[in-house]
Structure formats: C-alpha cells, structure tokens
Design a protein around this motif. Structure first.
Motif, short mmCIF file in Angstrom:
data_model
loop_
_atom_site.label_atom_id
_atom_site.label_comp_id
_atom_site.label_asym_id
_atom_site.label_seq_id
_atom_site.Cartn_x
_atom_site.Cartn_y
_atom_site.Cartn_z
N ILE A 6 0.83 -1.20 0.00
CA ILE A 6 0.00 0.00 0.00
C ILE A 6 0.87 1.26 0.00
O ILE A 6 0.58 2.24 -0.68
CB ILE A 6 -0.95 0.00 1.22
N ALA A 7 1.95 1.24 0.75
CA ALA A 7 2.85 2.40 0.81
C ALA A 7 3.45 2.70 -0.57
O ALA A 7 3.54 3.87 -0.98
CB ALA A 7 3.96 2.15 1.82
N GLN A 8 3.87 1.66 -1.29
CA GLN A 8 4.42 1.86 -2.63
C GLN A 8 3.36 2.42 -3.58
O GLN A 8 3.65 3.33 -4.38
CB GLN A 8 4.95 0.53 -3.19
N ILE A 9 2.15 1.89 -3.48
CA ILE A 9 1.06 2.37 -4.34
C ILE A 9 0.75 3.83 -4.03
O ILE A 9 0.56 4.64 -4.94
CB ILE A 9 -0.19 1.48 -4.19
N LYS A 10 0.72 4.17 -2.74
CA LYS A 10 0.43 5.55 -2.34
C LYS A 10 1.47 6.51 -2.89
O LYS A 10 1.14 7.57 -3.43
CB LYS A 10 0.39 5.63 -0.81
N LYS A 11 2.76 6.14 -2.79
CA LYS A 11 3.83 7.00 -3.33
C LYS A 11 3.66 7.21 -4.82
O LYS A 11 3.82 8.32 -5.34
CB LYS A 11 5.19 6.37 -3.05
N GLU A 12 3.37 6.13 -5.53
CA GLU A 12 3.22 6.21 -6.99
C GLU A 12 2.02 7.07 -7.38
O GLU A 12 2.09 7.85 -8.33
CB GLU A 12 3.10 4.80 -7.58
N LEU A 13 0.93 6.94 -6.63
CA LEU A 13 -0.27 7.73 -6.94
C LEU A 13 -0.04 9.22 -6.71
O LEU A 13 -0.63 10.06 -7.39
CB LEU A 13 -1.47 7.24 -6.12
N GLN A 14 0.82 9.55 -5.76
CA GLN A 14 1.12 10.96 -5.49
C GLN A 14 1.87 11.61 -6.66
O GLN A 14 1.81 12.81 -6.84
CB GLN A 14 1.92 11.10 -4.20
N HIS A 15 2.56 10.80 -7.44
CA HIS A 15 3.33 11.32 -8.58
C HIS A 15 2.48 11.41 -9.84
O HIS A 15 2.95 11.96 -10.85
CB HIS A 15 4.56 10.44 -8.85
N ARG A 16 1.28 10.89 -9.80
CA ARG A 16 0.41 10.90 -10.98
C ARG A 16 -0.50 12.12 -10.95
O ARG A 16 -0.80 12.67 -9.90
CB ARG A 16 -0.47 9.64 -11.02
N SER A 17 -0.96 12.53 -12.14
CA SER A 17 -1.90 13.65 -12.21
C SER A 17 -3.29 13.17 -11.79
O SER A 17 -3.56 11.97 -11.75
CB SER A 17 -1.95 14.20 -13.64
N SER A 18 -4.17 14.12 -11.50
CA SER A 18 -5.51 13.74 -11.05
C SER A 18 -6.28 13.01 -12.15
O SER A 18 -7.06 12.10 -11.87
CB SER A 18 -6.29 14.97 -10.59
#
Length: 158
Positions: A6-18
């Motif tokens: 979940i932590a890895q997914i959260k980090k990756e989602l923060q780098h993506r646009s809305s």
C-alpha cells in the motif's frame, strides 16, 4: 506478478496527475463488482452513514423475504448468504457503530424467522456466535450507544 504494498502504491499515486488517478480508479472498478461497490460507497454514501444503514436494512429485508422456508437446508444457505452480504457492507463502512447496528438487525430478523431457528443447531449456533461478536464490539462504542445497543442485545438473548 507480485502485488505492491500500500505504501508503494500511495507513493506512486502521489506522482500521478488527477486525470491519471481518475482513469486508474475507473479501470479498477471495471474488474470486480466489489471494487465498484466500494467506490460507490466512498463517493455517494459515506457522507450519510444513516442513509447507508437504512439501504442495507432494506436489502436485508428483501433477502429475508426471499428465503425458502420449506427446508432448514435452504434456510441455512440463505442465512449464510445474507450474513456474508452484511459483512461485506460492514467492511465498506469500517465503522463500529454501523457494524453493531447491522448485526443486531440481522439477529432480530433471524430470531423472528419462522420456522424457528431454535429447532436447528446450526442456525442457533450462528445466531449465538453473532451475539457474542456483538458483545465484544460494544465496548468500542460511545457510552450512550453502548447502553442502547446493550438493551437490544439483552432483548435478543432472552
């Protein structure tokens, strides 16, 4: 393929646009009915927990009315299915108050079911297990709710 944490997914989602996040959510919702149901809860029903509880209770009423009462075998299958459905909705909410209220409602409906569940050991044990589970959850609630739900629990035990 190994699933990411979940932590890895959260980090990756923060780098993506809305827009990319929206597209990922929509794609995720396409694959499983439960994903779609969870997104529906989070987007439309999480704001009104009481409305959510009422809609789940209505669905439980419908499911109980559809039970084939000709044989305890069919009653057991239907009751287990209803309990699975309720547990799924409880998981979506994640709220202890919702959990206790829905399980108490399930037990009320089960106790009122005819023919009586007390003539079948499996159904009686399922009913008793739910009461014990509710009893363990009560201390996690606010004092006023503990009292109200405790009264209902006492009524169900008698």
């Amino acid at each position: 393929m190994k699933a990411s944490t979940i932590a890895q997914i959260k980090k990756e989602l923060q780098h993506r646009s809305s827009d990319e996040v929206v597209q990922l959510c929509l794609r995720l919702a396409r694959f499983k009915k439960e994903n779609k149901e969870l997104l529906t809860y989070l987007l439309f029903e999480a704001d009104s927990e009481s409305g959510y509880i009422e809609s789940v209770k209505q669905e439980v009423d419908e499911l109980f009315s559809e039970i084939n009462v000709n044989s305890y075998f069919y009653i057991k299958k239907s009751v287990r299915k209803i309990l699975r459905t309720i547990k799924k909705y409880i998981r979506y909410s994640g709220n202890n108050e919702t959990e206790v209220e829905l399980l108490l409602y399930f037990c009320e409906k089960l106790k009122a079911l005819r023919p009586s569940i007390h003539r079948n050991t499996t159904l009686k044990n399922l009913y008793d297990r739910q009461l014990i589970y509710i009893e363990k959850k009560l201390p996690l609630l606010h004092e006023d709710l503990q009292y109200d739900f405790g009264e209902q629990l006492t009524h169900l035990k008698s």
